[in-house]
Design a protein around this motif. Structure first.
Motif, mmCIF file in Angstrom:
data_model
loop_
_atom_site.group_PDB
_atom_site.id
_atom_site.type_symbol
_atom_site.label_atom_id
_atom_site.label_comp_id
_atom_site.label_asym_id
_atom_site.label_seq_id
_atom_site.Cartn_x
_atom_site.Cartn_y
_atom_site.Cartn_z
ATOM 1 N N THR A 9 -28.431 -19.164 -19.481
ATOM 2 C CA THR A 9 -28.095 -19.901 -18.254
ATOM 3 C C THR A 9 -26.682 -20.481 -18.335
ATOM 4 O O THR A 9 -26.250 -21.178 -17.420
ATOM 5 N N GLY A 10 -25.977 -20.189 -19.420
ATOM 6 C CA GLY A 10 -24.611 -20.679 -19.590
ATOM 7 C C GLY A 10 -23.580 -19.655 -19.152
ATOM 8 O O GLY A 10 -23.903 -18.574 -18.646
ATOM 9 N N PHE A 11 -22.324 -19.985 -19.356
ATOM 10 C CA PHE A 11 -21.200 -19.177 -18.886
ATOM 11 C C PHE A 11 -21.149 -17.814 -19.585
ATOM 12 O O PHE A 11 -21.241 -16.757 -18.942
ATOM 13 N N ILE A 12 -21.042 -17.818 -20.904
ATOM 14 C CA ILE A 12 -20.950 -16.560 -21.644
ATOM 15 C C ILE A 12 -22.313 -15.868 -21.701
ATOM 16 O O ILE A 12 -22.432 -14.671 -21.424
ATOM 17 N N GLY A 13 -23.347 -16.617 -22.063
ATOM 18 C CA GLY A 13 -24.670 -16.030 -22.209
ATOM 19 C C GLY A 13 -25.195 -15.417 -20.926
ATOM 20 O O GLY A 13 -25.859 -14.369 -20.946
ATOM 21 N N GLY A 14 -24.909 -16.057 -19.797
ATOM 22 C CA GLY A 14 -25.362 -15.535 -18.513
ATOM 23 C C GLY A 14 -24.706 -14.201 -18.187
ATOM 24 O O GLY A 14 -25.357 -13.260 -17.730
ATOM 25 N N LYS A 15 -23.402 -14.124 -18.428
ATOM 26 C CA LYS A 15 -22.680 -12.875 -18.190
ATOM 27 C C LYS A 15 -23.174 -11.778 -19.145
ATOM 28 O O LYS A 15 -23.306 -10.614 -18.756
ATOM 29 N N LEU A 16 -23.451 -12.172 -20.383
ATOM 30 C CA LEU A 16 -23.927 -11.207 -21.379
ATOM 31 C C LEU A 16 -25.299 -10.663 -20.995
ATOM 32 O O LEU A 16 -25.538 -9.449 -21.056
ATOM 33 N N ALA A 17 -26.211 -11.551 -20.606
ATOM 34 C CA ALA A 17 -27.557 -11.124 -20.215
ATOM 35 C C ALA A 17 -27.496 -10.151 -19.036
ATOM 36 O O ALA A 17 -28.193 -9.125 -19.019
#
Length: 327
Positions: A9-17
């Motif tokens: 739900t964060g900036f990097i993790g969301g884009k990665l998912a």
């Protein structure tokens, strides 16, 4: 492939998912509040309620995973309440990596940061560099502990982990201090910027690519710096002016003045509510500091190739202009 991700739900993790699920992978995402992850569910991402500070909540979503991406972190500079920094960045990382080891997960990628090296004083350092001084912020301190006292020792004992170390991450959707700085610039509310402060500017999409390359090509037991091109903040603001036509701040505060201001604000914030961007800690963290790392190893071994700052900044500013216009 089936991947387990923290920080989705964060900036990097969301884009990665989102990138991974678009490429056909099965994604299990651990989130503290599933109610704010409906957009992830709509993409077909499996959302599990849990918290990296609660080790028991990790076993079910991580089981049978082919790989683990541990992206979640406490990333705040200038806030008064720092009580969760150690619990999330250090203990949370330990929990994720221990469960990964216990379940025998084939490979993992841990998101560290160039901030573990603190101020490099203009020097472009590589993965062999180790900073052992006093960290500038609580974020730097706790990520240093997670890097050197949790991740690296477990890797030396055989954990199949790859560490990636991003520089300053920017891009559309950034809600960090960097994103807020550019937002204030566009709104004409940024009269001053520090001089000599410099970063490796990495667009979030390039950072996501760096994570995937680390999983696919990175050597277990190795760390890779995945920064972007080196630019001073004043240079970035000049580029912003060229892109938007909006004048960049003409007043550049010297490191000495920034440090003096940090001392004053550090005293005042004990009694008065001071905005995070002007807190003592934030001023110290931007007082002519250089967070610089050499990404040559990632370029050579992973094929990492970050875009020029002006290209990524143009997209970012256009997104911010639309966002401001809609508020």
């Amino acid at each position: 492939m089936k991947y387990f991700i923290t920080g989705a739900t964060g900036f990097i993790g969301g884009k990665l998912a989102r990138r991974l699920v678009s490429e056909g992978h099965t994604i299990n995402a651990l989130v503290r509040n599933p109610d704010i992850a409906n957009d992830l569910k709509e993409l077909g991402i499996n959302v599990f309620k849990g918290d990296i500070t609660d080790k028991t909540s990790l076993y079910n979503p991580m089981s049978a995973a082919d790989g683990v991406f541990h992206v979640a972190a406490w990333y705040k500079v200038g806030v008064k309440d720092k009580s969760m920094a150690y619990e999330i960045n250090v203990n949370g990382t330990r929990n994720v990596l221990e469960v990964m080891r216990e379940l025998g997960i084939r490979k993992g990628v841990y998101t560290s940061t160039l901030a573990v090296n603190s101020d490099t004083h203009g020097q472009l350092v590589d993965e062999s560099y180790r900073f052992d001084g006093k960290p500038i912020s609580e974020y730097d301190r706790t990520k240093w502990l997670a890097h050197y006292e949790v991740a690296l020792p477990m890797m030396k004992k055989g954990l199949a982990l790859v560490v990636v170390m991003p520089g300053l991450v920017y891009g559309p959707g950034d809600t960090s201090a960097a994103g807020e700085t550019f937002k204030q610039y566009l709104q004409g509310r940024l009269p001053i910027v520090p001089s000599r402060t410099a970063y490796n500017w990495a667009h979030v999409d390039d950072i996501v690519t760096g994570h995937i390359l680390a999983m696919e090509k990175g050597r277990a037991g190795e760390a890779y710096m995945i920064g972007g091109p080196f630019h001073e903040l004043t240079e970035a603001m000049k580029m912003a002016e060229e892109i938007t036509g909006i004048k960049a701040p003409r007043l550049h505060l010297s490191p000495a003045m920034m440090k003096a201001s940090a001392g004053i604000m550090g005293f005042l914030e004990k009694f008065l509510p001071i905005p995070e961007l002007f807190s003592g800690e934030m001023l110290r963290a931007t007082a002519g500091v250089t967070y610089l790392g050499d990404s040559s190893k990632a370029r050579r071994e992973l094929g990492y190739n970050p875009r020029p700052l002006k290209e990524g900044l143009s997209e970012t500013l256009q997104h911010l202009i639309k966002e401001i216009g809609n508020t």
